[in-house]
Scaffold this active site. Sequence first.
Site, PDB file in Angstrom:
ATOM      1  N   ASN A 121       1.111  -1.365  -0.131  1.00 46.44           N
ATOM      2  CA  ASN A 121      -0.191  -0.194   0.384  1.00 46.44           C
ATOM      3  C   ASN A 121       0.962   1.243   0.128  1.00 46.44           C
ATOM      4  O   ASN A 121       0.403   2.318   0.144  1.00 46.44           O
ATOM      5  CB  ASN A 121      -0.820  -0.086   0.995  1.00 46.44           C
ATOM      6  N   GLU A 145      13.373 -21.873  19.853  1.00 43.87           N
ATOM      7  CA  GLU A 145      14.552 -20.827  20.172  1.00 43.87           C
ATOM      8  C   GLU A 145      15.221 -20.848  21.002  1.00 43.87           C
ATOM      9  O   GLU A 145      14.224 -20.279  22.070  1.00 43.87           O
ATOM     10  CB  GLU A 145      14.273 -19.237  19.036  1.00 43.87           C
ATOM     11  N   ASP A 165       5.453 -16.450  14.830  1.00 46.18           N
ATOM     12  CA  ASP A 165       6.400 -16.047  15.707  1.00 46.18           C
ATOM     13  C   ASP A 165       4.904 -15.668  17.041  1.00 46.18           C
ATOM     14  O   ASP A 165       4.495 -14.879  17.584  1.00 46.18           O
ATOM     15  CB  ASP A 165       6.859 -15.480  15.183  1.00 46.18           C
ATOM     16  N   HIS A 216      16.593 -13.455  10.649  1.00 44.05           N
ATOM     17  CA  HIS A 216      16.325 -11.799  10.684  1.00 44.05           C
ATOM     18  C   HIS A 216      17.186 -11.881  11.476  1.00 44.05           C
ATOM     19  O   HIS A 216      17.179  -9.790  12.047  1.00 44.05           O
ATOM     20  CB  HIS A 216      15.240 -11.305  11.375  1.00 44.05           C
ATOM     21  N   ASP A 217      18.010 -11.844  12.923  1.00 45.15           N
ATOM     22  CA  ASP A 217      18.900 -11.949  14.011  1.00 45.15           C
ATOM     23  C   ASP A 217      20.201 -11.690  13.225  1.00 45.15           C
ATOM     24  O   ASP A 217      20.852 -11.907  14.210  1.00 45.15           O
ATOM     25  CB  ASP A 217      18.853 -12.570  14.382  1.00 45.15           C
TER      26      ASP A 217
HETATM   27  C1  GLC Z   1      14.969 -13.613  19.692  1.00 40.54           C
HETATM   28  C2  GLC Z   1      14.424 -12.832  18.684  1.00 40.54           C
HETATM   29  C3  GLC Z   1      14.931 -11.545  18.479  1.00 40.54           C
HETATM   30  C4  GLC Z   1      14.575 -10.356  19.533  1.00 40.54           C
HETATM   31  C5  GLC Z   1      14.449 -11.055  21.300  1.00 40.54           C
HETATM   32  C6  GLC Z   1      14.064 -10.851  21.594  1.00 40.54           C
HETATM   33  O1  GLC Z   1      16.046 -12.880  19.200  1.00 40.54           O
HETATM   34  O2  GLC Z   1      14.661 -13.123  17.466  1.00 40.54           O
HETATM   35  O3  GLC Z   1      14.941 -10.771  17.312  1.00 40.54           O
HETATM   36  O4  GLC Z   1      15.587  -8.865  19.603  1.00 40.54           O
HETATM   37  O5  GLC Z   1      14.360 -12.725  20.721  1.00 40.54           O
HETATM   38  O6  GLC Z   1      12.296 -10.946  21.484  1.00 40.54           O
HETATM   39 CA    CA Z   2       2.598  -1.419   4.162  1.00 43.74          CA
END
Ligand code: GLC
Ligand code: CA
Length: 558
Positions: free
Chosen positions: A26, A244, A101, A318-319
């Site tokens: 958008n 995780e 997640d 993503h980390d």
């Molecule tokens: C996990 C996530 C990370 C986040 C952290 C706190 O490691 O992958 O992106 O900042 O947890 O939630």
């Molecule tokens: Ca958007």
Amino acid sequence: MEQGNRKWWQSAVVYQIYPRSFQDSNGDGIGDLKGIQMRLNYLERLGIDAIWLSPVCKSPQDDNGYDISDYQDVDPMFGSMRDMEELIEEAGKHNIRIIMDLVLNHTSDEHPWFLEAKSGRDNPYHDYYVWRDKKDGMPPNDMRAAFGGSAWEWVPETEQYYFHQFSVRQPDLNWDNPKVRQEIYKMIAWWMDKGVGGFRLDVIDQIAKVPDEGITNNGPMLHTYIREMSRETFQKGDLITVGEAWGADTENAKLFSNPDGSEFSMVFQFEHVLLDQQKGKEKWDLAPLPFDGLKDVFDRWQTGLYGCGWNSLFWNNHDLPRIVSRWGNDGEYRVESAKMLATLLHGMQGTPYIYQGEELGMTNVTFPIEDYRDIETRNLYQERIHAGYEKAAVMESIYAKSRDNARTPMQWDDSENAGFTQGTPWIRVNPNYRDIHAAAQAGVAGSVFEYYRELIKLRKIHSVFVEGRFQMLLKEDENLFAYMRENEECQLLVICNFFGKQVSCQLLEEWEEELLLIGNYEGSVKGQMRPYEARMYLRQKQEEPCGAEPGSDGVGCI
Ligand code: GLC
Ligand code: CA
């Protein structure tokens, strides 16, 4: 592993989407749910089975959604609950499941529970969080938060400190309170009813913290809580669940991923991606990757969990920085090294995870500090500059390890902003998007994308990828990473030249060219592995074709 016991997620490949950077629909510069829906054809073509969706729940976005203020609503930035339901349904039509997640260690400081909790000690929600009185006018101890500063924050209304392992805006939930656990289970059941395919459990090994003893992960009650949660929720569905766990080792990973299903499907642990940092220091304290250490870590996990646990296979998320920049070569050999790293990983046992853009060989960035958006990166910069570090050294660390390396917009085509948005992207696009983008790769022979597609396909065809016993080869070799996977029907040989110079390889002599399953170079040079060359061979041990009838391997815990 017997065929009858095979779970769907053991032969699955998961694709991780970081929604705010994937596709904007958008023009507000932020990726969203509708954008993901627009790209389902692309994902189906790649061949993945599930999408792990980084958090899209309501959030003030202090940590890009890992700070949730309402677990049962979608953040307007990403769309509506209707969009979410539609995505689940549409993805289903492409045979793709959605993995949510779950951020259960902490909430946002704007979550209604926390607003209540901090209003007074007598509030019924007070005990949903972790509070301690001051000690001699000071915080109860000197524990530090992962994003810098003290792990304790003072609240005048309660005259107490609350505990936060991450940012000050991410107060830790108190899992010792059974009411908290029941609220969470109810919420999980609600998402299960919506038809999600599974859950990724954020920093789940930290929920059972004991701050008084300085314990963050692997607290004494951890597995009790996880088993209770699993029993009350996940086990009622045919889900993929992935925990995780930064603090996992092969021993406790057997609990997290116990084949009896009492906890999660699999563990997501980080030992291999923690190797290029100085011992006992932070990730920012860079060190070269010890190649023998990398072999050792993979060997230990591959043999350690065989038959008694299940691992996730990943280079990126993503980390983490982009793997091709990190341990490959993002210049001359970008394509070759991206494919080599993929080969090395996808031949192993476990469930492969592909992070958006990895399948294109996307690279790290070097932005001026103003252009970084990540709270961890920004805090680190401030902290180190104040501590007297040279700016150039701090930037070196950020270029190598900043989480924003992975968070630049997905590169779809060579139009303005890489086809990610019609507006202004929330974070700068990697300037190399005119060369590296999906439109130049999907359907184009020789591309990194097509190579990933092929690897995914092979995993579906040959049972040895899922079942085979792992054996490390050429352990002492300083350039080659080689291993064998073997089940009753097949042998799968993987040889990867991890570096940029050609080296000789004796193993090649025993494997005829006809057995080559996939490789990242045209033709071959006799007895030689070219820079970043990767080769995967398959040899049948019996008459029937491999994988046609996946058989039993009689695996026991060893
Ligand atoms: C996990 C996530 C990370 C986040 C952290 C706190 O490691 O992958 O992106 O900042 O947890 O939630
Ligand atoms: Ca958007």
